[in-house]
Design a protein around this motif. Structure first.
Motif: not given
Length: 339
Positions: A151-158, A223-227, A232-239
């Motif tokens: 339900t949160t980005l932190n829990s998803l990253m966990g 979106f996943l990797h915060q700014i 290049p956070s969006l790049v890290l998302d997509l890879i």
């Protein structure tokens, strides 16, 4: 069109008419027609002349600088993309936390599904395989089920962090014990396998950055990797979904089939990086990486919007375009998942 990697330490890149020339001590050690160069990657202590820089930027050829250890250092690019509408939509979506979380979940799910597929594929193709490979794949299934419940980005990253640690426990069993790989450690990579993984991810970031910029995104707004400044956070998302497909599988094969040897590395206990890959090792690994990027796979949009065979390099752009459609109100983003 090809990527030109320059690894010869102390050399310099110059322009000679319509050719790009690499020279060292006034001797030419390589050249390529400019028309065939898609981008340039400079690894280590290598110079590039001002006329060469200007000519490459005029042609829209980006120049990426990596340190001798293979860490991303910076990038020269031409004029910025004119896709202002896409970037405006990207920033609006970033402000929508519910939408951003759903997208981040798709990135993580795609990565974990491909991690599971890698473990099971290697297990099928070996006469004998450690039990930890199959058990890690089974555990990943349970982590995948948890992803949509976050339900949160932190829990998803966990969930993503725990799943990735379990995954590399399975990867460890696929690599010979002589490599002494115990776990994934990023900064600095303490052993040879971690050094190869980090180098491979850096090469993958370089490829995806080109795809993201060509579509028109702001590569630094993820979106996943915060700014974070300079990342290049969006790049890290997509890879994420491509890490196991393009880098992890390659590292496992290179370590096991002899393309990269234990002695290709130098141990530097007093340096910032505990192990360093030799220039010759870098050349062989880069060649293997480029070969992997040219591997043809089926993509749902590969044949003008229908399923068709394209190479992995094209898949990067197709996935960036899928994300662009989602950001602008189209269908939800679907990661590329190995079957």
């Amino acid at each position: 069109m090809t990527t030109l990697y320059v690894t010869e330490q102390g050399s310099e890149i110059r322009c000679d008419g319509e050719r790009l020339v690499v020279r060292r001590d006034d001797a030419c050690i390589g050249s390529v027609p400019l028309i065939k160069v898609e981008d340039v990657v400079i690894i280590g202590n290598i110079g590039i002349s001002t006329p060469a820089i200007k000519r490459l930027l005029d042609l829209g050829v980006n120049v990426t600088f990596l340190t001798v250890e293979g860490r991303y250092h910076g990038r020269l690019v031409g004029s910025v993309s004119a896709h202002a509408a896409l970037r405006a939509a990207q920033y609006r979506r970033l402000a929508d936390h519910e939408w951003s979380l759903r997208l981040a979940q798709r990135f993580v799910e795609g990565k974990l599904r491909n991690c599971r597929a890698l473990l099971r594929r290697f297990a099928r193709n070996r006469a004998e395989v450690a039990a930890d490979v199959e058990s890690a794949a089974d555990d990943l299934e349970r982590f995948i089920e948890r992803v949509p419940r976050t339900t949160t980005l932190n829990s998803l990253m966990g969930v993503e962090g725990s799943a990735t640690a379990r995954y590399f426990g399975g990867v460890r069993a696929l690599i010979g014990p002589e490599w002494r790989f115990e776990a994934r450690i990023r900064r600095p990579p303490p052993d040879r396998v971690n050094a190869l993984l980090s180098f491979g991810y850096t090469l993958l970031v370089h490829k995806m950055l080109g795809a993201v910029e060509s579509v028109g995104f702001d590569p630094y707004a993820g979106f996943l990797h915060q700014i974070d400044y300079g990342r290049p956070s969006l790049v890290l998302d997509l890879i994420e979904e491509f890490r196991p497909l393009l880098v992890d599988s390659l590292v496992i094969r290179c370590c096991n089939d002899g393309r990269i040897a234990f002695d290709d590395f130098t141990e530097t206990p007093d340096g910032a990086y505990p192990v360093l890959l030799s220039d010759e090792g870098k050349r062989r690994f880069v060649a293997a990486f480029e070969e992997r990027m040219r591997t043809a796979v089926t993509h749902p949009d590969g044949a003008d919007g229908r399923p068709g065979k394209v190479d992995y390099l094209r898949c990067l752009t197709l996935q960036a375009r899928r994300l662009a459609r989602a950001v602008q109100g189209g269908p939800d983003y679907e990661p590329l998942v190995a079957r």
